[in-house]
Design a protein around this motif. Structure first.
Motif, PDB file in Angstrom:
ATOM      1  N   ARG A  39       0.746  -0.873   0.002  1.00  0.00           N
ATOM      2  CA  ARG A  39      -0.216  -0.189   0.351  1.00  0.00           C
ATOM      3  C   ARG A  39       0.926   1.374   0.371  1.00  0.00           C
ATOM      4  N   LYS A  40       1.664   0.978   1.221  1.00  0.00           N
ATOM      5  CA  LYS A  40       2.898   2.788   0.856  1.00  0.00           C
ATOM      6  C   LYS A  40       3.475   2.623  -0.525  1.00  0.00           C
ATOM      7  N   ASP A  41       3.387   1.222  -1.005  1.00  0.00           N
ATOM      8  CA  ASP A  41       4.898   1.806  -2.417  1.00  0.00           C
ATOM      9  C   ASP A  41       3.821   2.696  -3.426  1.00  0.00           C
ATOM     10  N   THR A  42       2.235   2.406  -3.266  1.00  0.00           N
ATOM     11  CA  THR A  42       1.896   3.380  -4.321  1.00  0.00           C
ATOM     12  C   THR A  42       1.099   4.369  -3.488  1.00  0.00           C
ATOM     13  N   ARG A  53      -7.415   4.167   4.663  1.00  0.00           N
ATOM     14  CA  ARG A  53      -8.504   5.253   4.269  1.00  0.00           C
ATOM     15  C   ARG A  53      -8.889   4.979   2.641  1.00  0.00           C
ATOM     16  N   ALA A  54      -8.300   5.167   1.683  1.00  0.00           N
ATOM     17  CA  ALA A  54      -7.752   4.831   0.482  1.00  0.00           C
ATOM     18  C   ALA A  54      -8.278   3.567  -0.534  1.00  0.00           C
ATOM     19  N   VAL A  55      -7.721   2.537   0.672  1.00  0.00           N
ATOM     20  CA  VAL A  55      -7.817   1.128   0.336  1.00  0.00           C
ATOM     21  C   VAL A  55      -8.871   0.339   0.365  1.00  0.00           C
ATOM     22  N   ALA A  56      -9.865   1.618   2.015  1.00  0.00           N
ATOM     23  CA  ALA A  56     -11.130   0.031   2.253  1.00  0.00           C
ATOM     24  C   ALA A  56     -11.840   1.183   1.516  1.00  0.00           C
ATOM     25  N   ALA A  57     -11.419   2.390   0.453  1.00  0.00           N
ATOM     26  CA  ALA A  57     -12.998   2.462  -0.512  1.00  0.00           C
ATOM     27  C   ALA A  57     -13.361   1.280  -1.357  1.00  0.00           C
ATOM     28  N   ALA A  58     -12.955   0.167  -1.189  1.00  0.00           N
ATOM     29  CA  ALA A  58     -12.639  -1.117  -1.601  1.00  0.00           C
ATOM     30  C   ALA A  58     -14.338  -1.178  -1.137  1.00  0.00           C
ATOM     31  N   GLY A  59     -14.565  -0.959  -0.177  1.00  0.00           N
ATOM     32  CA  GLY A  59     -15.990  -1.158   0.271  1.00  0.00           C
ATOM     33  C   GLY A  59     -15.584  -2.157   1.523  1.00  0.00           C
ATOM     34  N   TRP A  60     -14.823  -2.650   2.252  1.00  0.00           N
ATOM     35  CA  TRP A  60     -15.040  -3.135   3.835  1.00  0.00           C
ATOM     36  C   TRP A  60     -14.550  -0.817   4.035  1.00  0.00           C
ATOM     37  N   TRP A  77      -7.323  -5.805  -2.293  1.00  0.00           N
ATOM     38  CA  TRP A  77      -6.343  -4.876  -2.630  1.00  0.00           C
ATOM     39  C   TRP A  77      -4.397  -4.806  -3.178  1.00  0.00           C
ATOM     40  N   THR A  78      -4.679  -6.030  -3.726  1.00  0.00           N
ATOM     41  CA  THR A  78      -2.970  -5.760  -4.791  1.00  0.00           C
ATOM     42  C   THR A  78      -3.602  -5.520  -5.903  1.00  0.00           C
ATOM     43  N   ARG A  79      -5.313  -5.449  -6.692  1.00  0.00           N
ATOM     44  CA  ARG A  79      -5.984  -4.210  -7.103  1.00  0.00           C
ATOM     45  C   ARG A  79      -5.915  -3.013  -7.177  1.00  0.00           C
ATOM     46  N   ILE A  80      -5.990  -2.546  -5.802  1.00  0.00           N
ATOM     47  CA  ILE A  80      -6.304  -1.405  -5.669  1.00  0.00           C
ATOM     48  C   ILE A  80      -4.354  -0.804  -5.934  1.00  0.00           C
ATOM     49  N   CYS A  81      -4.203  -1.627  -5.184  1.00  0.00           N
ATOM     50  CA  CYS A  81      -2.190  -1.146  -5.050  1.00  0.00           C
ATOM     51  C   CYS A  81      -1.344  -1.431  -6.371  1.00  0.00           C
ATOM     52  N   ASP A  82      -2.217  -1.988  -7.717  1.00  0.00           N
ATOM     53  CA  ASP A  82      -1.842  -2.212  -8.797  1.00  0.00           C
ATOM     54  C   ASP A  82      -0.798  -2.695  -7.986  1.00  0.00           C
ATOM     55  N   ALA A  83      -1.142  -3.966  -7.385  1.00  0.00           N
ATOM     56  CA  ALA A  83      -0.040  -4.792  -7.949  1.00  0.00           C
ATOM     57  C   ALA A  83      -0.267  -6.086  -8.088  1.00  0.00           C
ATOM     58  N   GLU A  84      -1.052  -6.284  -8.672  1.00  0.00           N
ATOM     59  CA  GLU A  84      -1.722  -7.791  -8.650  1.00  0.00           C
ATOM     60  C   GLU A  84      -0.215  -9.175  -9.154  1.00  0.00           C
ATOM     61  N   GLY A  85       0.065  -9.013 -10.007  1.00  0.00           N
ATOM     62  CA  GLY A  85       1.121  -9.844 -10.215  1.00  0.00           C
ATOM     63  C   GLY A  85       1.710 -10.463  -8.682  1.00  0.00           C
ATOM     64  N   GLN A  86       1.900  -9.943  -7.874  1.00  0.00           N
ATOM     65  CA  GLN A  86       2.249 -10.452  -5.777  1.00  0.00           C
ATOM     66  C   GLN A  86       1.111 -11.491  -5.492  1.00  0.00           C
ATOM     67  N   ALA A  87      -0.605 -11.314  -5.924  1.00  0.00           N
ATOM     68  CA  ALA A  87      -1.730 -11.824  -5.774  1.00  0.00           C
ATOM     69  C   ALA A  87      -1.566 -13.247  -5.328  1.00  0.00           C
ATOM     70  N   ALA A  88      -0.655 -14.278  -6.522  1.00  0.00           N
ATOM     71  CA  ALA A  88      -0.568 -15.486  -6.566  1.00  0.00           C
ATOM     72  C   ALA A  88      -0.010 -15.683  -4.533  1.00  0.00           C
ATOM     73  N   ASP A  89       1.301 -15.312  -4.865  1.00  0.00           N
ATOM     74  CA  ASP A  89       2.040 -15.360  -3.470  1.00  0.00           C
ATOM     75  C   ASP A  89       1.462 -15.051  -2.496  1.00  0.00           C
ATOM     76  N   LEU A  90       1.144 -13.978  -2.136  1.00  0.00           N
ATOM     77  CA  LEU A  90       0.160 -13.243  -0.838  1.00  0.00           C
ATOM     78  C   LEU A  90      -0.614 -14.544  -0.943  1.00  0.00           C
ATOM     79  N   ILE A  91      -1.558 -15.289  -1.064  1.00  0.00           N
ATOM     80  CA  ILE A  91      -2.597 -16.094  -1.270  1.00  0.00           C
ATOM     81  C   ILE A  91      -2.025 -16.901  -0.857  1.00  0.00           C
ATOM     82  N   ALA A  92      -0.637 -17.556  -1.251  1.00  0.00           N
ATOM     83  CA  ALA A  92      -0.192 -18.648  -1.086  1.00  0.00           C
ATOM     84  C   ALA A  92       0.666 -18.945   0.804  1.00  0.00           C
TER      85      ALA A  92
END
Length: 283
Positions: free
Chosen positions: A25-28, A33-40, A63-78
């Protein structure tokens, strides 16, 4: 001296995952609050980042979609799923049968070259006789109401003992003396099991230490049974579940505990004398 509690191990892993989410989040340059705008609610972002709430797969994707880091999603999920797998209830592990539970550790045993086992409950599995194993698994099947595949599970555990004689592996076993005196099955089963232990002390790749009852413990207090596989994993046997630890700092704690316990154990002729004494009490 004692290793961290299961809840501590899992919480540390969750906090480490939360820290990764915060860094993304901070890298972006986004605020919570901005991330929370996703609906939670904004408080959920805080709970995720501080490891108080484990993220679902969808939470991570969002989270990764909002932070433009979708490439990290699979690793984070694992990573998140790995944390869930650290603590596995025996009933869940054995729900498909005791044989499958026994076979599930085969890959771990095949890739490990240095095994360290501490047992405060029963004789370590790699040193068990067939009858002793059957007595244990019959009890497990009865208490946990598992599928009736005890014969297959016993065979799977006996097959696993092949690692004792293959691949240039090293084995260090520690057990409390009261384990030798705890009757599993019946007296005949125990006499046979203890005789087998005496025979195993002649195995070149194996050390067998027994911690005498009544010894001054110092820092080496008895604790839950655990195993160490090289320097890569520790596994802990709890009453209701199995705990897997892979964090280097925690593995180091278990290794330190093993060393402390090994320091008060007796070996060779002294260990065989304790085993023989336990046989004598069985008549």
């Amino acid at each position: 001296m004692s290793p961290s509690s299961p809840s501590s191990s899992i919480q540390q892993a969750r906090e480490a995952l939360g820290k990764r989410l915060r860094e993304i989040r901070k890298d972006t340059g986004l605020t919570a609050r901005a991330v929370a705008a996703a609906g939670w609610h904004e408080s959920k972002s805080s709970r995720l980042e501080n490891g108080r709430t484990p993220p679902s797969d969808e939470d991570i994707r969002t989270w990764t979609r909002i932070c433009d880091a979708e490439g990290q999603a699979a690793d984070l999920i694992a990573t998140a799923r790995g944390i869930d797998g650290m603590y596995v209830e025996w009933r869940r592990l054995e729900s498909a049968g005791l044989k499958r539970a026994q076979e599930s550790v085969r890959p771990l045993f095949e890739r490990t070259h240095w095994f360290r086992f501490y047992q405060s409950w029963v004789i370590p599995g790699l040193l068990q006789t067939q009858d002793y194993t059957r007595a244990i698994l019959d009890t497990v099947a009865s208490v946990r109401d598992t599928p009736g595949d005890t014969d297959e599970a016993v065979a799977a555990r006996m097959e696993r003992q092949r690692v004792l004689h293959t691949g240039g592996r090293r084995f260090a076993f520690l057990m409390e003396e009261w384990v030798l005196r705890t009757v599993i099955g019946d007296s005949a089963t125990m006499v046979s099991q203890l005789g087998h232990l005496i025979g195993m002390t002649a195995t070149p790749s194996l050390s067998l230490g027994v911690i005498p009852m009544g010894i001054v413990r110092g820092n080496a207090w008895p604790c839950e049974s655990f195993s160490l596989y090289d320097e890569k994993q520790a596994s802990c046997e709890l009453v209701s579940a199995s705990l897997t630890v892979k964090q280097p700092s925690e593995i180091a704690e278990y290794a330190k505990t093993f060393t402390e316990l090994a320091g008060i154990a007796v070996y060779g002729a002294a260990a065989r004398k304790l085993i023989t004494s336990a046989i004598d009490t069985l008549g």
